[in-house]
Scaffold this motif. Structure first.
Motif, PDB file in Angstrom:
ATOM      1  N   ILE A 312      21.421   7.232  21.101  1.00 57.76           N
ATOM      2  CA  ILE A 312      20.846   5.905  20.890  1.00 57.76           C
ATOM      3  C   ILE A 312      19.332   5.974  21.022  1.00 57.76           C
ATOM      4  O   ILE A 312      18.582   5.413  20.226  1.00 57.76           O
ATOM      5  CB  ILE A 312      21.423   4.877  21.885  1.00 57.76           C
ATOM      6  CG1 ILE A 312      22.930   4.724  21.676  1.00 57.76           C
ATOM      7  CG2 ILE A 312      20.737   3.530  21.734  1.00 57.76           C
ATOM      8  CD1 ILE A 312      23.618   3.855  22.715  1.00 57.76           C
ATOM      9  N   ARG A 313      18.876   6.718  22.028  1.00 57.03           N
ATOM     10  CA  ARG A 313      17.426   6.839  22.228  1.00 57.03           C
ATOM     11  C   ARG A 313      16.777   7.510  21.035  1.00 57.03           C
ATOM     12  O   ARG A 313      15.711   7.111  20.585  1.00 57.03           O
ATOM     13  CB  ARG A 313      17.141   7.652  23.488  1.00 57.03           C
ATOM     14  CG  ARG A 313      16.804   6.790  24.663  1.00 57.03           C
ATOM     15  CD  ARG A 313      16.522   7.539  25.934  1.00 57.03           C
ATOM     16  NE  ARG A 313      17.248   6.853  26.990  1.00 57.03           N
ATOM     17  CZ  ARG A 313      18.317   7.322  27.605  1.00 57.03           C
ATOM     18  NH1 ARG A 313      18.795   8.522  27.319  1.00 57.03           N
ATOM     19  NH2 ARG A 313      18.943   6.624  28.530  1.00 57.03           N
ATOM     20  N   ARG A 314      17.471   8.522  20.515  1.00 53.81           N
ATOM     21  CA  ARG A 314      16.890   9.234  19.354  1.00 53.81           C
ATOM     22  C   ARG A 314      16.851   8.315  18.145  1.00 53.81           C
ATOM     23  O   ARG A 314      15.927   8.354  17.361  1.00 53.81           O
ATOM     24  CB  ARG A 314      17.727  10.477  19.028  1.00 53.81           C
ATOM     25  CG  ARG A 314      17.138  11.768  19.559  1.00 53.81           C
ATOM     26  CD  ARG A 314      17.699  12.963  18.816  1.00 53.81           C
ATOM     27  NE  ARG A 314      19.097  13.162  19.135  1.00 53.81           N
ATOM     28  CZ  ARG A 314      19.533  13.892  20.180  1.00 53.81           C
ATOM     29  NH1 ARG A 314      18.681  14.499  20.973  1.00 53.81           N
ATOM     30  NH2 ARG A 314      20.827  14.016  20.412  1.00 53.81           N
ATOM     31  N   GLY A 315      17.870   7.504  18.003  1.00 48.07           N
ATOM     32  CA  GLY A 315      17.952   6.658  16.817  1.00 48.07           C
ATOM     33  C   GLY A 315      17.087   5.408  16.877  1.00 48.07           C
ATOM     34  O   GLY A 315      16.514   4.998  15.874  1.00 48.07           O
ATOM     35  N   LEU A 316      16.990   4.803  18.042  1.00 43.72           N
ATOM     36  CA  LEU A 316      16.300   3.510  18.124  1.00 43.72           C
ATOM     37  C   LEU A 316      15.070   3.551  19.007  1.00 43.72           C
ATOM     38  O   LEU A 316      14.353   2.545  19.095  1.00 43.72           O
ATOM     39  CB  LEU A 316      17.272   2.443  18.653  1.00 43.72           C
ATOM     40  CG  LEU A 316      18.365   2.026  17.669  1.00 43.72           C
ATOM     41  CD1 LEU A 316      19.383   1.127  18.350  1.00 43.72           C
ATOM     42  CD2 LEU A 316      17.767   1.318  16.456  1.00 43.72           C
ATOM     43  N   GLY A 317      14.851   4.651  19.672  1.00 48.76           N
ATOM     44  CA  GLY A 317      13.714   4.724  20.593  1.00 48.76           C
ATOM     45  C   GLY A 317      12.399   4.413  19.905  1.00 48.76           C
ATOM     46  O   GLY A 317      11.564   3.674  20.423  1.00 48.76           O
ATOM     47  N   ALA A 318      12.213   4.955  18.702  1.00 48.78           N
ATOM     48  CA  ALA A 318      10.936   4.763  18.003  1.00 48.78           C
ATOM     49  C   ALA A 318      10.750   3.313  17.577  1.00 48.78           C
ATOM     50  O   ALA A 318       9.620   2.838  17.449  1.00 48.78           O
ATOM     51  CB  ALA A 318      10.876   5.688  16.800  1.00 48.78           C
ATOM     52  N   LEU A 319      11.844   2.602  17.335  1.00 45.09           N
ATOM     53  CA  LEU A 319      11.734   1.192  16.945  1.00 45.09           C
ATOM     54  C   LEU A 319      11.287   0.346  18.127  1.00 45.09           C
ATOM     55  O   LEU A 319      10.508  -0.591  17.988  1.00 45.09           O
ATOM     56  CB  LEU A 319      13.090   0.672  16.434  1.00 45.09           C
ATOM     57  CG  LEU A 319      13.164  -0.821  16.098  1.00 45.09           C
ATOM     58  CD1 LEU A 319      12.359  -1.122  14.842  1.00 45.09           C
ATOM     59  CD2 LEU A 319      14.606  -1.276  15.915  1.00 45.09           C
ATOM     60  N   LEU A 320      11.781   0.701  19.334  1.00 42.12           N
ATOM     61  CA  LEU A 320      11.607  -0.179  20.489  1.00 42.12           C
ATOM     62  C   LEU A 320      10.504   0.258  21.447  1.00 42.12           C
ATOM     63  O   LEU A 320      10.043  -0.551  22.262  1.00 42.12           O
ATOM     64  CB  LEU A 320      12.936  -0.255  21.257  1.00 42.12           C
ATOM     65  CG  LEU A 320      14.123  -0.767  20.440  1.00 42.12           C
ATOM     66  CD1 LEU A 320      15.422  -0.623  21.228  1.00 42.12           C
ATOM     67  CD2 LEU A 320      13.922  -2.216  20.026  1.00 42.12           C
ATOM     68  N   PHE A 321      10.107   1.516  21.399  1.00 38.73           N
ATOM     69  CA  PHE A 321       9.099   2.004  22.347  1.00 38.73           C
ATOM     70  C   PHE A 321       7.989   2.726  21.593  1.00 38.73           C
ATOM     71  O   PHE A 321       8.232   3.313  20.538  1.00 38.73           O
ATOM     72  CB  PHE A 321       9.726   2.984  23.348  1.00 38.73           C
ATOM     73  CG  PHE A 321      10.815   2.369  24.175  1.00 38.73           C
ATOM     74  CD1 PHE A 321      12.146   2.521  23.807  1.00 38.73           C
ATOM     75  CD2 PHE A 321      10.520   1.638  25.311  1.00 38.73           C
ATOM     76  CE1 PHE A 321      13.162   1.943  24.556  1.00 38.73           C
ATOM     77  CE2 PHE A 321      11.533   1.058  26.067  1.00 38.73           C
ATOM     78  CZ  PHE A 321      12.856   1.207  25.687  1.00 38.73           C
TER      79      PHE A 321
END
Lengths: 476, 398
Positions: A312-321
């Motif tokens: 999840i972090r790999r997939g959405l981390g860049a969107l949220l952080f």
């Protein structure tokens, strides 16, 4: 594990969130640490206690919490603030005995259903730290106001404590103040100056999933990633597809190297539509209230169950952080037509539409907010064909078969509107079925949300909300 | 439940050990009987403080019920102090007291009762004491007493112990004495409140003040500046001057409840933070002796205020369903030892603790310190009474 236990001796907690109007509960880990540090300073504690506190602040992740349910103390009239008048004493001039001015003060309080709170760090404290922590715990007399008396202790390392709030910056629905290396030194400096400390480090927390035995899980993780709208013009449910497409595009665009996992994109590596559960992008509208008008208050990303946290972090981390690891706003726009600024919802008391439980609370009865798009057109000469297709749609959506289904043009939820007020769902081609209808579904057992059904369910169509029926607990 | 008598050695051990404190949870019922109507405390704008609790109902099921706060932590502290004061006045108890004597102030419309350190809101730090003076004319805030206590802190609470030990039990914050708003600050060790459980609100209250003289609304009155009135000439109705039948309607019409619960905690941890150096020397024996005195004093407040009866306000009198029992909360998870003591026993316990403290070298003020209001404080009281009287339309005393 290292566990600290707190027992609220009066059965209530009195502490403010800084506004002096609203209670703060559960106790933030930062507040608990300040209580420990204050006990250490007040009693001029020894170097072992200091080392124990430094050990706590050096832990890589904040503690999980086990917290009882609670109810805030409030004024008997809902809109009033609970204030009491206390006589002031700090005026420089002589004050009349009979006319001493009184200052309004609040003592925000919550009544606990159960009197114990636990903080659970994953690391095992060394023995000397344990001994010092135990000693320090016995010195803590209150957490919050002086009337919030507590007993505190170091838990048995073999005792298993099941957390109800998990430290999870990614899937959080609230933020608590925490500690970091250097917190103790900062508190020491502030204490020496006789000033009030302020902790500025926050960390995301979420409810631990604890489904009751009879609740049937759905295909999505109930820990929705909820985004509140900060700025942007008001848009109604008819803009669902534009909003969800923009959000999905933003998630894809944020990925480094354009490598998008199947669970996020919904496409297999060969580009064909994925057959596995994948992320859904959904609008969160203001519905089901007396004056609800269906305008979209925020948005959410529903993840399929079972995706590992790292993924999840790999997939959405860049969107949220951002690159520094700080939360960033999400910008959505559609050429010149509209522009939205979204941020993760972490308020203690968000609007109903932006609370996870509004969309995920287990329920036997669910009603559509956006219409369900059928997979194929019903046959006119087949009575109840719509219902038959809908039953299949629930099965396709990996949900249990409802006991009863009612298809109708208008949702029973105020603000959701007529099925025809939503634009037709044209994704996948104009030849695909565009028949859409509102639905009320009743299941044998409570189903855990979110519930998303039909052809457009990964883009916000076929979004359901739990409703209650007479005799069951209300969600409001 | 095994209930024992609380002796000094047990109390001393508890204070010296690691027990968190004493706690007493007592159920109360209205004086008129279960289900009787009572009137809780009201807050700004006349609202009640409400909350939910989960209790087990008669069917053995857990249920969530409405509750209302009847008496707050602050009010309960005041009642504890008043119970101690009453015991002093009946010569049952001896405690250090600072008193401001208003009896010699002349020109007052209404005499003002003497104010002691048990009466004034902020205890030893109160502005009333600050703006009073010793018999020799020294302002209290400039006296040696004030100089000593205003420098007090957790590490040297001796002066406060000597002059006003109840400030160490009920808490005190001497904010005016130091710049920046921080001063001698002591957290409360006594926390108590009363909650009505499983409440039914009486929504509205209607009634009439019935006039025994039968004053008629058709008789006009004309008010005069001195408070009297002419009859038959004006447009003022008798009801405007509180004559005649006067209807009233109130949304605060009281509550009924399954029971009221008084929860009281005496925090031994808070007392353990206090230290009492004597003549610059500090020993653990003296510290523990002083803390034991304060624990006994807190128990006195709790026991004596219960024995005085829980008459909280008009139409809010409660009686306990059983005698108060005090649990000693020690190791988490371990069964608490329980104790019971009446007024005589707790005063004897306090006296024994005081004696032991004196033997260790820690004493408190034996004679009451009597102050008188400064001229300006007395004048302000006088002028305030005049101002209040003018508002009501009463005549001048001069």
């Amino acid at each position: 594990m290292t566990v600290l236990g707190i027992r609220y001796l009066m059965g209530c907690a009195v502490s403010s969130d800084g506004t002096r109007q609203n209670p703060e509960f559960p106790p933030h880990p930062g507040r608990v640490f300040m209580a420990l540090a204050a006990a250490h300073f007040d009693t001029k504690g020894d170097p072992q206690e200091k080392r124990a506190l430094e050990w706590l602040e050096s832990q890589p992740t904040p503690p999980n919490l086990r917290v009882p349910e609670f109810s805030p103390r409030r004024a008997s009239r809902p809109r009033d603030v609970l204030e009491t008048y206390v006589p002031v004493n700090d005026q420089g001039s002589v004050e009349a005995l009979l006319n001493r001015t009184r200052q309004a003060r609040s003592f925000p309080t919550v009544r606990l259903f159960g009197d114990k709170v636990y903080l659970v760090w994953q690391g095992d404290a060394p023995e000397d730290v344990r001994v010092a922590l135990q000693r320090l715990c016995t010195k803590v007399t209150r957490i919050g106001h002086s009337s919030s008396v507590v007993q505190m202790w170091l838990g048995d390392p073999t005792e298993r404590v099941e957390a109800t709030l998990l430290a999870d910056n990614l899937l959080s629905d609230r933020k608590l103040r925490v500690i970091e290396p250097g917190t103790l030194s900062y508190l020491e400096r502030v204490f020496a100056l006789g000033k009030f400390p302020r902790l500025d480090a926050w960390y995301g927390y979420r409810q631990a999933s604890q489904p009751a035995a009879e609740v049937v899980p759905g295909p999505f993780d109930p820990n929705l990633i909820i985004l509140q709208k900060l700025e942007g013009r008001s848009l109604g449910l008819e803009s669902t597809l534009r909003l969800t497409s923009a959000l999905r595009n933003a998630a894809m665009a944020a990925l480094p190297n354009g490598e998008c996992p199947e669970w996020l994109s919904g496409h297999a590596p060969d580009g064909t539509p994925s057959l596995k559960p994948h992320a859904a992008f959904i609008p969160l509208p203001f519905v089901a209230a007396e004056w609800a008008d269906g305008h979209v208050v925020g948005m959410a990303i529903a993840l399929p169950s079972g995706i590992p946290a790292q993924e999840i972090r790999r997939g959405l981390g860049a969107l949220l952080f951002d690159s520094a690891g700080d939360e960033r706003d999400v910008m959505l726009w559609e050429k010149q037509e509209w522009r939205w600024q979204l941020a993760r919802e972490t308020r203690d008391r968000p609007p109903t539409a932006l609370r996870r439980e509004t969309w995920t609370r287990p329920s036997r009865v669910w009603a559509s907010v956006t219409p369900v798009v059928l997979h194929h057109y019903p046959k006119k000469n087949r009575p109840e064909d719509v219902e038959r297709i809908l039953f299949d749609a629930f099965e396709s959506a990996l949900l249990p078969k409802p006991r009863a289904i009612s298809a109708r043009p208008v949702s029973p939820l105020q603000g959701a509107g007529h099925a025809k007020s939503m634009p037709e769902f044209l994704e996948g081609g104009a030849a695909l079925c565009r028949y859409q209808t509102h639905v009320v579904a009743e299941f044998e057992k409570p189903v855990q949300g979110p519930v998303l059904v039909g052809r457009g369910r990964f883009r916000g169509y076929g979004l359901f909300r739990p409703i209650w029926i007479t005799g069951e607990a209300s969600d409001e | 439940m095994c209930v024992s008598e609380l002796k000094l050695d047990v109390l001393s051990s508890a204070v010296a050990g690691s027990a968190a404190g004493f706690r007493s949870i007592t159920r109360l019922q209205p004086l008129e009987g279960p289900g009787g109507k009572i009137f809780p405390a009201t807050y700004a704008n006349g609202v009640y403080a409400v909350e939910k609790r989960r209790i087990v109902n008669d069917k053995g099921e857990e249920t969530e019920v409405d509750c209302v706060l009847i008496d707050s932590v602050q009010a309960q502290s005041n009642r504890g102090e008043l119970a101690l004061k009453a015991a002093i006045e009946r010569n049952k108890l001896s405690l250090p007291l600072v008193e401001v004597d208003f009896s010699a102030v002349t020109g007052l419309r209404t005499p003002v009762e003497n104010q002691t350190s048990l009466d004034v809101p902020h205890r030893l730090a109160d502005a009333i004491l600050r703006d009073s003076e010793l018999p020799d004319g020294t302002r209290f805030s400039k006296s040696d007493y004030a100089k000593r206590w205003s420098r007090s802190n957790l590490w040297d609470a001796t002066a406060v112990y000597e002059y006003c030990p109840t400030a160490l039990v009920f808490g005190m914050w001497g904010s005016p004495e130091k710049p920046g708003g921080l001063g001698a600050k002591f957290e409360r060790a006594y926390v108590s409140e009363i909650i009505a459980v499983d409440v039914e609100r009486v929504e509205k209250r209607f009634g009439f003040r019935i006039d025994p003289l039968g004053s008629s609304k058709n008789v006009g009155l004309k008010e005069k500046p001195d408070g009297s009135f002419d009859v038959g000439t004006g447009k003022t109705r008798p009801s405007e001057l509180n004559h005649g039948n006067i209807p009233f309607e109130s949304t605060n019409a009281g509550i009924r409840c399954r029971y009221a619960e008084q929860a009281t905690v005496i925090s031994l941890g808070a007392l353990r933070k206090l230290r009492f150096p004597v003549n610059g020397n500090e020993t653990s024996a003296v510290n523990e002796a002083g803390r034991t005195v304060l624990a006994a004093l807190a128990l006195c407040a709790g026991v004596l205020s219960s024995e005085a009866g829980t008459s909280l306000r008009s139409r809010c009198q409660l009686v306990p369903e059983s005698e108060r029992v005090w649990e000693l909360i020690d190791k988490p998870g371990a069964k608490a030892r329980t104790y019971q003591l009446n007024g005589e026993e707790v005063i004897a316990l306090l006296n024994a603790a005081v004696k032991a403290a004196e033997a260790a070298g820690l004493s408190w003020m034996k004679q009451k310190l009597v102050l008188k209001p400064t001229k300006e404080l007395a004048e302000l009281v006088r002028q305030s009474q005049e101002a209040a009287a003018k508002e009501k339309g009463e005549g001048d005393t001069k």
